[in-house]
Design a protein around this motif. Structure first.
Motif, PDB file in Angstrom:
ATOM      1  N   HIS A 142       0.845  -1.193   0.000  1.00  0.00           N
ATOM      2  CA  HIS A 142       0.000   0.000   0.000  1.00  0.00           C
ATOM      3  C   HIS A 142       0.884   1.247   0.000  1.00  0.00           C
ATOM      4  CE1 HIS A 142      -2.976   2.916   1.397  1.00  0.00           C
ATOM      5  NE2 HIS A 142      -3.930   2.009   1.265  1.00  0.00           N
ATOM      6  N   THR A 143       0.454   2.247  -0.755  1.00  0.00           N
ATOM      7  CA  THR A 143       1.186   3.518  -0.695  1.00  0.00           C
ATOM      8  C   THR A 143       0.863   4.221   0.618  1.00  0.00           C
ATOM      9  OG1 THR A 143      -0.645   4.583  -1.846  1.00  0.00           O
ATOM     10  CG2 THR A 143       1.155   3.820  -3.195  1.00  0.00           C
ATOM     11  N   GLY A 144       1.842   5.003   1.256  1.00  0.00           N
ATOM     12  CA  GLY A 144       3.164   5.269   0.736  1.00  0.00           C
ATOM     13  C   GLY A 144       4.141   4.125   0.981  1.00  0.00           C
ATOM     14  N   LEU A 145       4.910   3.909  -0.016  1.00  0.00           N
ATOM     15  CA  LEU A 145       5.826   2.779  -0.022  1.00  0.00           C
ATOM     16  C   LEU A 145       7.070   3.055   0.819  1.00  0.00           C
ATOM     17  CD1 LEU A 145       5.630   1.964  -3.820  1.00  0.00           C
ATOM     18  CD2 LEU A 145       4.449   0.794  -1.954  1.00  0.00           C
ATOM     19  N   PHE A 146       7.592   1.989   1.413  1.00  0.00           N
ATOM     20  CA  PHE A 146       8.873   2.079   2.119  1.00  0.00           C
ATOM     21  C   PHE A 146       9.555   0.720   2.001  1.00  0.00           C
ATOM     22  CE2 PHE A 146       5.725   0.793   5.265  1.00  0.00           C
ATOM     23  CZ  PHE A 146       6.320  -0.296   5.875  1.00  0.00           C
ATOM     24  N   ALA A 147      10.859   0.744   1.984  1.00  0.00           N
ATOM     25  CA  ALA A 147      11.643  -0.490   1.936  1.00  0.00           C
ATOM     26  C   ALA A 147      12.824  -0.352   2.874  1.00  0.00           C
ATOM     27  CB  ALA A 147      12.128  -0.778   0.517  1.00  0.00           C
ATOM     28  N   SER A 148      13.208  -1.455   3.498  1.00  0.00           N
ATOM     29  CA  SER A 148      14.387  -1.455   4.359  1.00  0.00           C
ATOM     30  C   SER A 148      15.624  -1.190   3.500  1.00  0.00           C
ATOM     31  CB  SER A 148      14.520  -2.797   5.075  1.00  0.00           C
ATOM     32  OG  SER A 148      13.341  -3.068   5.823  1.00  0.00           O
ATOM     33  N   PRO A 149      16.664  -0.587   4.090  1.00  0.00           N
ATOM     34  CA  PRO A 149      17.836  -0.199   3.297  1.00  0.00           C
ATOM     35  C   PRO A 149      18.417  -1.323   2.450  1.00  0.00           C
ATOM     36  CG  PRO A 149      17.966   0.779   5.465  1.00  0.00           C
ATOM     37  CD  PRO A 149      16.776  -0.139   5.491  1.00  0.00           C
ATOM     38  N   ARG A 150      18.433  -2.559   2.976  1.00  0.00           N
ATOM     39  CA  ARG A 150      19.052  -3.664   2.244  1.00  0.00           C
ATOM     40  C   ARG A 150      18.286  -4.065   0.995  1.00  0.00           C
ATOM     41  NH1 ARG A 150      21.858  -8.095   6.191  1.00  0.00           N
ATOM     42  NH2 ARG A 150      22.953  -6.660   7.562  1.00  0.00           N
ATOM     43  N   PHE A 151      17.042  -3.582   0.868  1.00  0.00           N
ATOM     44  CA  PHE A 151      16.223  -3.981  -0.281  1.00  0.00           C
ATOM     45  C   PHE A 151      16.104  -2.875  -1.323  1.00  0.00           C
ATOM     46  CE2 PHE A 151      15.007  -6.821   3.096  1.00  0.00           C
ATOM     47  CZ  PHE A 151      14.927  -8.043   2.450  1.00  0.00           C
ATOM     48  N   ARG A 152      16.589  -1.696  -1.018  1.00  0.00           N
ATOM     49  CA  ARG A 152      16.467  -0.600  -1.971  1.00  0.00           C
ATOM     50  C   ARG A 152      17.377  -0.827  -3.170  1.00  0.00           C
ATOM     51  NH1 ARG A 152      16.970   3.923   2.696  1.00  0.00           N
ATOM     52  NH2 ARG A 152      15.016   3.437   3.772  1.00  0.00           N
ATOM     53  N   GLY A 153      16.809  -0.635  -4.347  1.00  0.00           N
ATOM     54  CA  GLY A 153      17.562  -0.832  -5.573  1.00  0.00           C
ATOM     55  C   GLY A 153      17.758  -2.274  -5.966  1.00  0.00           C
ATOM     56  N   LYS A 154      17.032  -3.202  -5.331  1.00  0.00           N
ATOM     57  CA  LYS A 154      17.209  -4.624  -5.616  1.00  0.00           C
ATOM     58  C   LYS A 154      16.338  -5.121  -6.765  1.00  0.00           C
ATOM     59  CE  LYS A 154      20.153  -5.415  -2.303  1.00  0.00           C
ATOM     60  NZ  LYS A 154      21.557  -5.806  -2.605  1.00  0.00           N
ATOM     61  N   SER A 155      15.435  -4.290  -7.263  1.00  0.00           N
ATOM     62  CA  SER A 155      14.543  -4.742  -8.327  1.00  0.00           C
ATOM     63  C   SER A 155      14.699  -3.852  -9.558  1.00  0.00           C
ATOM     64  CB  SER A 155      13.090  -4.705  -7.856  1.00  0.00           C
ATOM     65  OG  SER A 155      12.591  -3.382  -7.878  1.00  0.00           O
ATOM     66  N   ARG A 156      14.015  -4.230 -10.614  1.00  0.00           N
ATOM     67  CA  ARG A 156      14.021  -3.437 -11.844  1.00  0.00           C
ATOM     68  C   ARG A 156      12.810  -2.518 -11.919  1.00  0.00           C
ATOM     69  NH1 ARG A 156      14.493  -8.117 -16.257  1.00  0.00           N
ATOM     70  NH2 ARG A 156      13.911  -6.358 -17.600  1.00  0.00           N
ATOM     71  N   HIS A 157      12.071  -2.410 -10.830  1.00  0.00           N
ATOM     72  CA  HIS A 157      10.814  -1.657 -10.866  1.00  0.00           C
ATOM     73  C   HIS A 157      10.750  -0.591  -9.776  1.00  0.00           C
ATOM     74  CE1 HIS A 157       8.927  -4.186 -13.947  1.00  0.00           C
ATOM     75  NE2 HIS A 157       9.560  -5.188 -13.368  1.00  0.00           N
ATOM     76  N   GLY A 158      11.883   0.028  -9.511  1.00  0.00           N
ATOM     77  CA  GLY A 158      11.895   1.136  -8.572  1.00  0.00           C
ATOM     78  C   GLY A 158      11.507   0.727  -7.172  1.00  0.00           C
ATOM     79  N   LEU A 159      11.000   1.692  -6.417  1.00  0.00           N
ATOM     80  CA  LEU A 159      10.661   1.453  -5.025  1.00  0.00           C
ATOM     81  C   LEU A 159       9.571   0.393  -4.898  1.00  0.00           C
ATOM     82  CD1 LEU A 159      10.966   2.132  -2.038  1.00  0.00           C
ATOM     83  CD2 LEU A 159       9.399   4.067  -2.374  1.00  0.00           C
ATOM     84  N   TYR A 160       8.593   0.417  -5.802  1.00  0.00           N
ATOM     85  CA  TYR A 160       7.530  -0.576  -5.717  1.00  0.00           C
ATOM     86  C   TYR A 160       8.097  -1.999  -5.822  1.00  0.00           C
ATOM     87  CZ  TYR A 160       3.173  -3.077  -6.440  1.00  0.00           C
ATOM     88  OH  TYR A 160       2.116  -3.956  -6.298  1.00  0.00           O
ATOM     89  N   GLY A 161       8.969  -2.222  -6.804  1.00  0.00           N
ATOM     90  CA  GLY A 161       9.575  -3.538  -6.953  1.00  0.00           C
ATOM     91  C   GLY A 161      10.412  -3.933  -5.752  1.00  0.00           C
TER      92      GLY A 161
END
Length: 588
Positions: free
Chosen positions: A288-307
């Motif tokens: 659900h928005t607003g999205l958040f990710a733990s630091p270790r998962f940021r940039g781990k996908s090809r779909h930005g923050l949502y991924g």
């Protein structure tokens, strides 16, 4: 009398539910996972080739995947009420007749009525240890902030660690506010002209009564503007908080590592109750928005923050499954994964990113009863009890979890109320090939929006829509937010006759049928209209929980871990700072 023992045993076996006969003496445990706003097309096992979800895909590979699993509502609050009770949300009053279809603030008095029976309450009475970790969104208090009349505890959950409302961008510093969209549609020009006219009237030497009226109205407009500003500035402090049991332990909550913290809480619960039957409902705050990710998962996908967020959700699923395996509980535990409705499609971040999931081939998303709004992932995993790699393309509902779980626990389905769900075990185990759902009814808030018909001895799957929303994600000029106003005039288009689709041939709902393209058009629509009328006549009126009165902020209900003068701020959560040491983070 020794000679009576065998007949008694036979009688007891006859009285057992059919799904319980193959379970042996011990009761199964349950891990039910519901991701918020996850699109059916976001998962690899449902066809996504660019977003990696190996742990969820493994669940489907080793279990049963439903391709026509449906949320009972396209919005969070009513969908979750239906999931918990096995009943259409209108039966419990958890469907709105007005604009707002979900709870927005914590100091509101509406919520899931105490009279409703959840599967958690039934299992608790059967001796199960029960826990809800994550999002509740079913209300909190009624008369004062400590009564907690709608709290998860009242509905059968021994342990609660999570948020009573929903995660919004307002809860994330620097992410803006969902209410900005509403304010963008305020007629500021007219208001300023009115205010200017009132000032001119005041200074033009009008009569005393007129001048007083002008002063009062001007003051009222300024006060309303001020209150709106205060509402936005204090929203996070008053509504974005974390609870452990009935205590507020973090206000506002820090989102960054919250998924990891909740994963650690789930692992602890499983370890603590590994020797007794348990029910764990892991209700994700994400995606659900607003999205958040733990630091270790940021940039781990090809779909930005949502991924990145989906990747972290998948990691969490993996941690729970590894824990079940480590504790030798996999063969004793039914695991279920779903979403509460389709993906959110229209929200754009303050940085211009489009934050939404993917509905795959299905039309539209959250807050609509197009297939993209209600067709959700449905995965069941239970080694030894359910076949591996099985795919079922029959209509099923998130309401079906209620009777399925209750029967498996050896309890009785309540007989004093209408239960709309059906036990899924015969279908999942292959003992039957047809769903028990001949008709299914799709509500837009409290308005019956569509009917689905799966006729006996037919491969056709008919769907009729009585109205559709005038809403498109790329153009929100007609309605500032789908959650608020799309179920009523003038934001909908009525269809007479209804729009008719055969989903077995057109699952994307791209070409509505007509008498020219479907010879039996009128007879098919007639059957579905009659079914809708019969269903509506069978819905007993109950007090509505989502009225304006129940939505309004009531200061005496405001949860606060300090005095209101301190803006309700605290950090008492003992999980802060210890999660990474407890739970290994690994991205595949």
């Amino acid at each position: 009398v020794p000679g009576m023992e065998i007949p008694r045993i036979l009688i007891s076996l006859v009285l057992l539910p059919a799904s319980s006969l193959s379970l042996g003496a011990s009761k199964p445990s349950f891990v039910l996972m519901m991701v918020d706003d996850l699109g059916i097309g976001d998962l690899g096992c449902y066809g996504n080739t660019t977003l990696k979800t190996p742990n969820i895909d493994r669940l489907a590979q080793d279990g049963v995947k439903l391709t026509q699993h449906l949320a009972a509502s396209p919005l969070c609050t009513p969908s979750r009420a239906a999931f918990l009770t096995g009943r259409y949300p209108i039966r419990s009053g958890m469907a709105s007749y007005g604009h707002v279809g979900v709870f927005i603030i914590s100091a509101a008095s509406g919520g899931l009525p105490r009279e409703e029976i959840t599967f958690a309450r039934i299992l608790k009475d059967q001796g199960y240890k029960t826990a809800l970790i994550g999002k509740w969104h079913q209300g909190l208090s009624c008369e004062h902030r400590g009564d907690h009349c709608h709290h998860p505890r009242v509905h059968g959950f021994d342990h609660f660690y999570g948020i009573p409302m929903t995660n919004l961008r307002d809860c994330q510093p620097g992410h803006g506010s969902i209410f900005y969209a509403a304010f963008a549609h305020v007629p500021y020009g007219k208001l300023l002209a009115t205010l200017g006219g009132l000032v001119a009237l005041h200074t033009a030497g009008a009569r005393v009564a007129a001048r007083r009226l002008a002063t009062g109205l001007a003051a009222l407009l300024l006060a309303m503007a001020g209150l709106l500003c205060v509402f936005i500035l204090t929203f996070a402090d008053l509504n974005c908080f974390l609870m452990r049991g009935e205590e507020v332990v973090e206000q506002p909550y820090v989102a960054e590592n919250l998924t990891q913290r909740m994963t650690g809480e789930a692992v602890e619960f499983l370890e603590r109750n590994s020797d007794v039957p348990f029910l764990l409902f892991f209700s994700f705050l994400q995606v659900h928005t607003g999205l958040f990710a733990s630091p270790r998962f940021r940039g781990k996908s090809r779909h930005g923050l949502y991924g990145d967020v989906v990747t972290e959700v998948d990691w969490c699923v993996g941690q729970i499954m590894k824990t079940l395996e480590r504790l030798e509980l996999k063969e004793k535990t039914l695991v279920y994964l779903t979403s509460d409705q389709g993906p959110h499609l229209e929200e754009i971040s303050v940085h211009g990113e489009v934050h939404h999931g993917y509905s795959g081939i299905y039309r539209a998303g959250k807050s609509t009863n197009w297939e993209g709004g209600i067709r959700v992932p449905g995965i069941f995993h239970w080694p030894g009890k359910l076949p591996a790699g099985k795919v079922i393309d029959e209509p099923t509902s998130n309401m079906d979890l209620f009777p399925s779980v209750v029967n498996l626990a050896g309890a009785s389905i309540p007989s004093d109320r209408k239960i709309d769900g059906h036990d899924l075990m015969p279908l999942l185990q292959g003992r039957v090939v047809r769903s028990d759902h001949e008709f299914m009814f799709h509500y837009c808030n409290a308005n019956l929006n569509a009917v689905r018909w799966h006729p006996a001895n037919s491969t056709s799957l008919w769907k009729a829509l009585f109205f559709t929303p005038n809403f498109y994600p790329e153009n929100t000029t007609g309605c500032f937010h789908m959650h608020i106003c799309h179920c009523i005039d003038p934001f909908i288009t009525h269809h007479d006759p209804p729009l008719l689709f055969d989903l077995s041939k057109d699952p994307s709902e791209s070409k509505p049928l007509s008498p020219a393209t479907e010879p039996n058009f009128h007879s098919i629509v007639g059957v579905m209209v009659d079914a809708a009328k019969a269903h509506e006549q069978g819905v007993e009126p109950v007090p509505e929980q989502l009225t304006l009165q129940h939505h309004l902020w009531k200061p005496w209900l405001q949860p606060c871990c300090s005095t209101l003068g301190q803006l309700c701020r605290c950090k008492r959560d003992h999980r802060q700072g210890v999660v990474e040491a407890e739970v290994e983070v690994h991205v595949e």
